[in-house]
Scaffold this motif. Structure first.
Motif, PDB file in Angstrom:
ATOM      1  N   PRO B 129       0.803  -1.232   0.000  1.00  0.00           N
ATOM      2  CA  PRO B 129       0.000   0.000   0.000  1.00  0.00           C
ATOM      3  C   PRO B 129       0.840   1.288   0.000  1.00  0.00           C
ATOM      4  N   GLN B 130       2.059   1.231   0.527  1.00  0.00           N
ATOM      5  CA  GLN B 130       2.968   2.407   0.554  1.00  0.00           C
ATOM      6  C   GLN B 130       2.338   3.596   1.281  1.00  0.00           C
ATOM      7  N   SER B 131       1.581   3.344   2.319  1.00  0.00           N
ATOM      8  CA  SER B 131       0.948   4.463   3.011  1.00  0.00           C
ATOM      9  C   SER B 131       1.491   4.679   4.427  1.00  0.00           C
ATOM     10  N   LYS B 133       3.809   5.764   7.440  1.00  0.00           N
ATOM     11  CA  LYS B 133       4.804   6.828   7.571  1.00  0.00           C
ATOM     12  C   LYS B 133       6.182   6.194   7.750  1.00  0.00           C
ATOM     13  N   ASN B 249      -0.277  -7.257   3.286  1.00  0.00           N
ATOM     14  CA  ASN B 249      -0.378  -5.794   3.258  1.00  0.00           C
ATOM     15  C   ASN B 249       0.115  -5.180   4.568  1.00  0.00           C
ATOM     16  N   GLU B 253       3.424  -2.822   5.260  1.00  0.00           N
ATOM     17  CA  GLU B 253       3.350  -1.518   5.922  1.00  0.00           C
ATOM     18  C   GLU B 253       4.217  -1.481   7.179  1.00  0.00           C
TER      19      GLU B 253
END
Lengths: 89, 460
Positions: B129-131, B133, B249, B253
Motif C-alpha cells: 500500500p505504501q501508506s 509513515k 499488506n 506496511e
C-alpha cells in the motif's frame, strides 16, 4: 481442559494414594501396576475430553476403550489384591 | 522460581503445579521450549539441520515460470482447449445439479459462505500500500536492531496480524532459484543491483540488497477441510488466501514503517515456490502430497512469501521425521480420487511433468490428474490435506505422543498410520467428505475455525 480440573483430579489421585500407603501394604509389582493403571486412566481422560473438544467423537470413544480399559484392569489388579489382603488381615 | 514470591507469582506457580499431571508426559517426551531459533520455539525433538530432509541438487535447478509451467496457469497447455471446455461443462453441470439437489456441502448456504469467504480482503500488490509513515518522514533513524531482534519483532508482528509460523530464507546463488522467473500474471522477475524495487508493465525488479525472504504459514480450519472435496470444505482455503492478503499488506506496511521494503506476492502464488521456501525456512518438510507438512499444524496451512531488505536472522531447515513418516504412510495417495499422488516408497529425482521443478528429490504429483478432478467436483478438492495423519487439532495429548514418536522412532510410523486409520479416518468411498457437511453448521468452532494457540501451547 482447565488447570483447575487437573488440580482437582491430581488432588483426588494424591488422596487415593495416601490412603493406600496408610492402610494397605503393596508389593513392588502391585505398585507398578497401580501407578501404570492410574497413568493410563488419566491419559485416557485427557484424550477423551480433548477429542470431544476436537469433535472427534469416534477417537474419543476409542481412547476410552484403548487406554481407559487397560488402565482400569491394571489399576484394579494393583489395588484390589492388597485391598483383599487388608480385608482378610 | 524467585526466592520471594509475590502472591501473583505464587498463584501462577500453583497453577503450574496443578497442571503438572497433564504436562508431565509431554515434558518426559521432550516437549520443552528450545532456544535454537529466535521465535520458532519448538520441542527439542524437532531438530534444526543444515540441509533440509529433501535432497537438493542446486546445479539441476533453474528458476521456473509460474505462468508457463504450473498447472494452475497452464492447464490448457497440458490438456488442450477441447478437454478444458469439456471439463468446464462438467463442472458447471455438476455444481448446478448438486445445488438444486441440495447435496450436502454444495447447498445454497455452502455456496453463499464460499462467496463470503472470498470477499472482504485488501488488494494485493508487489510494492504494497505504501501508506505507512516512514522513519524519514517521522524524522527518526530507521530501525537498526540486530538480525535476531528484527526476526523476533517481525514474528511477533506477523503473528499479531494472523500468521501462524514465520521463518526466513536468505537469498544466495542457490535459493534465488526458488524465485519464479515469471510471475503468474506474466511479468518477469529480475534480481538486479539497484537501490529501489521497480514494477513496469512486463517486469518486477527485486533489488539485490533485498536478501531475505520472509516465509510464513497461515492456518486453515481442520474441521472445515475435513469436508473436502465439497464447496463448504474448500472455502477454508479461500478464506486462508484472503486472510494472507491482509497479512501481506500489513507486513509490508510494518516493514515500511521500520524503514525497509516489503516486496509481496503480486497475486496468488506469486514470487516463488511456496513449499520450497517453507522447507528452506524450516517451517516444515516436503510431504508425499508434495506440499509443506508442518510440525505444528500438519497439512493445515498455506505458505506465503515477502522479500525484504531488513536484515533478518535466517531460520534453519528442520527434521521432525515428517518426510520419513511420509515414506511409510500412503494415506494421501490412497485417498486421492484422481490417483495423482505417488505410491513410491522413496522420493525420486524424476519429475512427473513440466509443472514440477527438477533438482530435488520428491514425491512428484501428477498435477493434470489432480486438476481434472478439481473440475469434476467444482472445487480445489483438498482430500490429500484432510486425510493426513498430522491434520489434527492437537488438543489430545495423543497428537504430541505421535509427533514425538515420528521424530524419534521411525520404525513406529506404520503403527501410527494404522492407529490414525482407526481413530480418525474410517474411509468409505472416494470423494466423500469425512464428516457430514450439514453437521458443520451446528458446531461451535473458534474464530476462523482455527486454534491460534496450537503452536504456543506446548511452549509457554
Amino acid at each position: 481442559m482447565s488447570v483447575i480440573f487437573w488440580l482437582i483430579l491430581g488432588a483426588l489421585v494424591a488422596v487415593g494414594f495416601a490412603y493406600v500407603v496408610k492402610n494397605w501394604k503393596l508389593t513392588w509389582y502391585e505398585w507398578v501396576l497401580a501407578i501404570l493403571g492410574v497413568l493410563l486412566i488419566l491419559w485416557s481422560v485427557q484424550n477423551y475430553s480433548a477429542s470431544q473438544l476436537e469433535h472427534e467423537f469416534r477417537a474419543a470413544t476409542y481412547f476410552l476403550v484403548m487406554l481407559g480399559v487397560p488402565g482400569l484392569i491394571l489399576a484394579a489388579i494393583g489395588l484390589v489384591l492388597p485391598a483383599m489382603r487388608a480385608k482378610k488381615g | 522460581m524467585p526466592e520471594n514470591l509475590t502472591r501473583r507469582e505464587f498463584i501462577k506457580d500453583l497453577g503450574k503445579l496443578g497442571a503438572a499431571a497433564s504436562l508431565a508426559p509431554m515434558v518426559a517426551l521432550g516437549e520443552q521450549s528450545s532456544d535454537k531459533s529466535v521465535g520458532l520455539k519448538r520441542p527439542s525433538f524437532i531438530k534444526e539441520v543444515d540441509k533440509p530432509t529433501t535432497e537438493i541438487d542446486w546445479d539441476l535447478m533453474e528458476r521456473m515460470s509460474e505462468r508457463e509451467r504450473t498447472c494452475r496457469r497452464s492447464f490448457v497447455k497440458y490438456v488442450g482447449q477441447d478437454r478444458l471446455d469439456k471439463l468446464t461443462e462438467i463442472r458447471n453441470q455438476n455444481t448446478d445439479k448438486w445445488l438444486k439437489e441440495d447435496k450436502p456441502g454444495y447447498t445454497l448456504k455452502d455456496v453463499a459462505i464460499k462467496s463470503g469467504s472470498g470477499s472482504g480482503y485488501m488488494s494485493q500488490s508487489y510494492l504494497g500500500p505504501q501508506s505507512a509513515k516512514t522513519p524519514e518522514k517521522l524524522g527518526v533513524a530507521k530501525y537498526s536492531g540486530s538480525p535476531e531482534e528484527a526476526l523476533q519483532i517481525l514474528q511477533s508482528a506477523m503473528r499479531h496480524f494472523g500468521a501462524a509460523t514465520v521463518g526466513v530464507v536468505e537469498l544466495d546463488a542457490h535459493t534465488e532459484k526458488l524465485i519464479y522467473s515469471q510471475d503468474p500474471d506474466g511479468k518477469y522477475m529480475q534480481i538486479l543491483d539497484v537501490d529501489e524495487p521497480l514494477e513496469t508493465d512486463d517486469t518486477r525488479v527485486i533489488p539485490k540488497k533485498a536478501r531475505w525472504v520472509i516465509t510464513y504459514t497461515v492456518q486453515m480450519s481442520q474441521e472445515t477441510l475435513n469436508l473436502a472435496p465439497t464447496i463448504l470444505g474448500s472455502q477454508t482455503t479461500t478464506l486462508t488466501y484472503r486472510r494472507a492478503r491482509n497479512i501481506q499488506n500489513r507486513t509490508q506496511e510494518f516493514l515500511r514503517g521500520l524503514g525497509y521494503m516489503g516486496l509481496g506476492e503480486a497475486s496468488t502464488n506469486a514470487t516463488g515456490i511456496a513449499p520450497a521456501f517453507g522447507v528452506m525456512a524450516g517451517l516444515g518438510e516436503l510431504s508425499r502430497y508434495n506440499r509443506l507438512l508442518t510440525p505444528e499444524y500438519g497439512s493445515m496451512v498455506r505458505v506465503f512469501k515477502i522479500i525484504t531488505d531488513l536484515p533478518l536472522a535466517p531460520t534453519k531447515p528442520i527434521d521432525a521425521g515428517l518426510l520419513e513418516f511420509c515414506k511409510r504412510c500412503l494415506k494421501c495417495a490412497d485417498h486421492c480420487p484422481s490417483k495423482a499422488l505417488s505410491f513410491d516408497t522413496e522420493p525420486t529425482w524424476k519429475t512427473q511433468g513440466e509443472w514440477n521443478n527438477p533438482g530435488h528429490k520428491a514425491f512428484f504429483e501428477d498435477s493434470v490428474k489432480c486438476r481434472n478432478y478439481w473440475y469434476e467436483v467444482g472445487t480445489n478438492c483438498g482430500i490429500c490435506f484432510a486425510v493426513c495423519p498430522f491434520a489434527s487439532q492437537n488438543l489430545a495429548s495423543w497428537s504430541k505422543f505421535r509427533n514425538y514418536m515420528t521424530a524419534t522412532v521411525p520404525g513406529f510410523d506404520k503403527t501410527l498410520v494404522s492407529i490414525d486409520d482407526l481413530l480418525y479416518t474410517p474411509y468409505t468411498e472416494f470423494g466423500k467428505p469425512q464428516k457430514d457437511p450439514e453437521e458443520w453448521w451446528k458446531l461451535n468452532l473458534p474464530d476462523y475455525g482455527i486454534d491460534t494457540y496450537q503452536s504456543v501451547r506446548g511452549n509457554s
